[in-house]
Scaffold this motif. Structure first.
Motif, PDB file in Angstrom:
ATOM      1  N   TYR A 174      67.915   1.863  52.383  1.00 16.35           N
ATOM      2  CA  TYR A 174      67.418   1.033  53.488  1.00 16.35           C
ATOM      3  C   TYR A 174      68.544   0.655  54.436  1.00 16.35           C
ATOM      4  N   VAL A 175      69.639   0.181  53.857  1.00 18.12           N
ATOM      5  CA  VAL A 175      70.756  -0.284  54.685  1.00 18.12           C
ATOM      6  C   VAL A 175      71.347   0.883  55.482  1.00 18.12           C
ATOM      7  N   LYS A 234      69.272   1.969  58.326  1.00 18.01           N
ATOM      8  CA  LYS A 234      69.332   1.161  59.552  1.00 18.01           C
ATOM      9  C   LYS A 234      70.580   1.515  60.378  1.00 18.01           C
ATOM     10  N   HIS A 244      73.825   1.723  59.199  1.00 15.87           N
ATOM     11  CA  HIS A 244      75.112   1.168  58.788  1.00 15.87           C
ATOM     12  C   HIS A 244      75.954   2.249  58.104  1.00 15.87           C
ATOM     13  N   SER A 256      75.529  -7.527  58.930  1.00 11.36           N
ATOM     14  CA  SER A 256      74.282  -7.575  58.163  1.00 11.36           C
ATOM     15  C   SER A 256      74.573  -7.946  56.720  1.00 11.36           C
ATOM     16  N   THR A 270      67.199 -10.240  53.283  1.00 10.06           N
ATOM     17  CA  THR A 270      66.602  -9.007  52.775  1.00 10.06           C
ATOM     18  C   THR A 270      67.094  -8.803  51.349  1.00 10.06           C
ATOM     19  N   GLU A 304      61.702  -7.358  52.760  1.00  9.23           N
ATOM     20  CA  GLU A 304      62.445  -7.173  54.004  1.00  9.23           C
ATOM     21  C   GLU A 304      62.537  -8.498  54.749  1.00  9.23           C
ATOM     22  N   VAL A 341      69.261  -7.840  57.967  1.00  9.65           N
ATOM     23  CA  VAL A 341      69.886  -6.529  58.184  1.00  9.65           C
ATOM     24  C   VAL A 341      69.482  -6.018  59.561  1.00  9.65           C
ATOM     25  N   GLN A 342      70.473  -5.788  60.393  1.00 10.64           N
ATOM     26  CA  GLN A 342      70.169  -5.367  61.755  1.00 10.64           C
ATOM     27  C   GLN A 342      69.995  -3.856  61.846  1.00 10.64           C
ATOM     28  N   ASN A 343      69.081  -3.467  62.722  1.00  6.31           N
ATOM     29  CA  ASN A 343      68.884  -2.039  62.946  1.00  6.31           C
ATOM     30  C   ASN A 343      69.865  -1.561  64.017  1.00  6.31           C
ATOM     31  N   LYS A 400      70.230   1.509  64.830  1.00  6.53           N
ATOM     32  CA  LYS A 400      69.733   2.729  65.485  1.00  6.53           C
ATOM     33  C   LYS A 400      68.777   2.348  66.610  1.00  6.53           C
TER      34      LYS A 400
END
Lengths: 329, 329
Positions: free
Chosen positions: A168-169, A172, A174, A264, A282, A320, A324-326, A328
DNA sequence: TATCGAATCGGAACCGGTTCCATTTGTTTG
DNA sequence: CAAACAAATGGAACCGGTTCCGATTCGATA
């Protein structure tokens, strides 16, 4: 003093064996039943359970050894174990070891002296000494939260949970990530969860992953976070537990870094409190109640010498939050 | 099966009374001591504590009844009780009631059947039925967290703590304040703490104080907060516990209100987590470990029929966070 | 070497229940 | 009404320890 079965027998004018039969549902005529019932009510008689288990060779006690009581995870598991065992007429004997590993050994022996019918060990690690001690006991022992080949275990699916978090991380966007892990003597968290996270991150495309080691407590995690930031600038930090993530959060907010804008953050645990924290963390929520119930039922089966699968896995769910910042698009 | 004292006696070629004396430090010659020691080591013999307590009429068990395990306060108190009791060679038997008040009665009876030497009841309320049941038991019972005339109690100084908080909040210039309290069947929190807060607020000059009632959990507190804000716009909210304050915080941030800029907030408890929350919560920290240690020592004294003061008070400290704004100057 | 008190030890009773077995009581049947 | 059987009951042994009491052994002293 306290009334005994002899007193009841005397007062009712019957033999104590008859009283015992009355109490345990044997053949007793209605007339004597009535007599005995009357006397018992008048005297508030309660059978001495020690004398009972002495003969029965069964105490209906289940011992539970927990590393601590004041953690969200253990106390939830303990509550569930206790409730489930009580439903089945067992009494739970909880011993806490205050995270001192030698007290685990001590507690195992102490519980065996109390002649508990079985022991649930909520473990944080597993040494050779543990294994020896458990084998020298003649009581079924169920290990929770760690996997050991020799014994019956209930574990969380830590690898898979870690993997999903890592994926997941990384998903996003990272690329450089710090993982705040714990000692590898903790197989579940220190090894499996970590491996899952690393594999997940890797598979998701993160190419600069650094692992740091901390204790389980908030203060230490805060300290380690401060240190690591001196020579590493990740876009995300993953804590091995929520408490560790909170520790990181403490340092981050002290340094004026905003989550998730500047960096994040994610954790493992799913405490109630996580949702009040801003931003919501998250995290992975383990099904601790389920683990407890499963543990209770399993240890009962074990005391009855039923066969149980050597390894049972308890589920989790991905929560969620907003931490955690996206990166992308 | 399990080795008994008879086996040891047989293998060592002595009478079982001699073995018993050996174990309990009576007069045994060095020569037989050596023989017995050897056999005991070879067989891993552990005396059966049930048989021991049957004769001794003393189990060295102390029962503790707690409303729940998964609260910061109870688990800290429990840990301290457990550690202290163990130091003195007692075993702690923890029963949790899942906040069901009738299970408290049930647990009292169940513990008396287990022939515990004494009971510590961490109470949330005290009904006539409680009092009757406790009096019908022939075991010392110590009440923690509630004050009851008939029994020995250990309480927090809830009135004083409430008073200081009320005075502080009013002292910061808050005139209209909402208090999120709990049922008055909880004498400590629902009555004393509340009265202290009201008196403190009043003495500090707050002139519009409204009291609302909530359950102890976060969700309910969040709901009540939402309701109260519809017809009341206080400048400060005081939660009866930190959890309740967090519930209020949840609603406030959902409504976009910032603490403390838009509205001030405070609680009672002093959880570790409070310091990570931003802003750090202003709260009262009770000395829970001290309470636990005191409880353990007191119940031991009671089982030994020593006299103990009927009412003992455990301390607290005021924790100034950043969640209460100064409206003055 | 005989005597005596202290140290040591074994036997038996006890703690409060359960359970086996034999005896008494009650009921049914031929 | 007697025989046959089942139900009800009492007595005793047992679970695994502790403790009291009396018997034996031991060492010191006269």
């Amino acid at each position: 003093m306290n009334t005994t079965i002899n007193d009841i027998a005397r007062l009712a004018g019957v033999a104590k064996s008859t009283v015992s039969r009355y109490l345990n549902g044997g053949n007793v005529s209605e007339r004597t039943k009535a007599k005995i019932r009357k006397v018992i009510e008048e005297t508030n008689y309660e059978p001495n359970s020690f004398a009972q288990s002495l003969k029965a060779k069964k105490t209906n006690f289940i011992g539970v050894i927990a590393p601590t009581l004041d953690s969200y995870v253990t106390s939830t598991v303990l509550m569930a174990i206790d409730e489930e065992l009580r439903k089945q007429d067992y009494t739970t004997l909880i011993l806490s070891t205050s995270k001192q590993i030698d007290r685990e050994i001590e507690s195992l022996i102490s519980l065996s002296r109390q002649k508990v019918d079985g022991i649930i060990l909520i473990a944080t690690g597993m040494t050779e000494k543990h294994i020896e001690t458990i084998q020298s006991l003649h009581i079924p022992v169920l290990i929770v939260a760690q996997e050991v080949e020799q014994f019956n275990c209930i574990i969380n699916d830590d690898y898979q949970a870690g993997f999903e978090m890592g994926q997941y991380v990384a998903g996003k966007g990272h690329q450089s990530v710090a993982y705040l892990g714990v000692t590898k003597s903790d197989i579940a968290v220190g090894q499996r969860r970590k491996q899952g996270i690393l594999d997940g991150l890797n598979q998701g495309g993160a190419n600069e992953v650094k692992v740091f080691q901390t204790e389980f407590d908030l203060q230490d995690a805060a300290r380690i976070t401060e240190e690591l930031l001196e020579h590493f600038q990740p876009t995300a930090i993953i804590g091995a537990t929520d408490t560790i993530a909170f520790g990181a959060l403490k340092t981050l907010s002290r340094l004026g870094k905003k989550v998730p804008q500047d960096i994040s953050l994610s954790g493992f645990g799913g405490y109630n409190i996580s949702e009040v924290i801003h931003p919501a963390l998250t995290t992975i929520r383990y099904n601790n109640r389920e683990t407890g119930i499963l543990a209770a039922n399993t240890i009962i089966k074990m005391t009855n010498e039923e066969v149980v699968p050597p390894l049972q896995v308890s589920g989790f769910s991905f929560i969620e939050g907003e931490s955690v910042q996206n990166l992308k698009g």
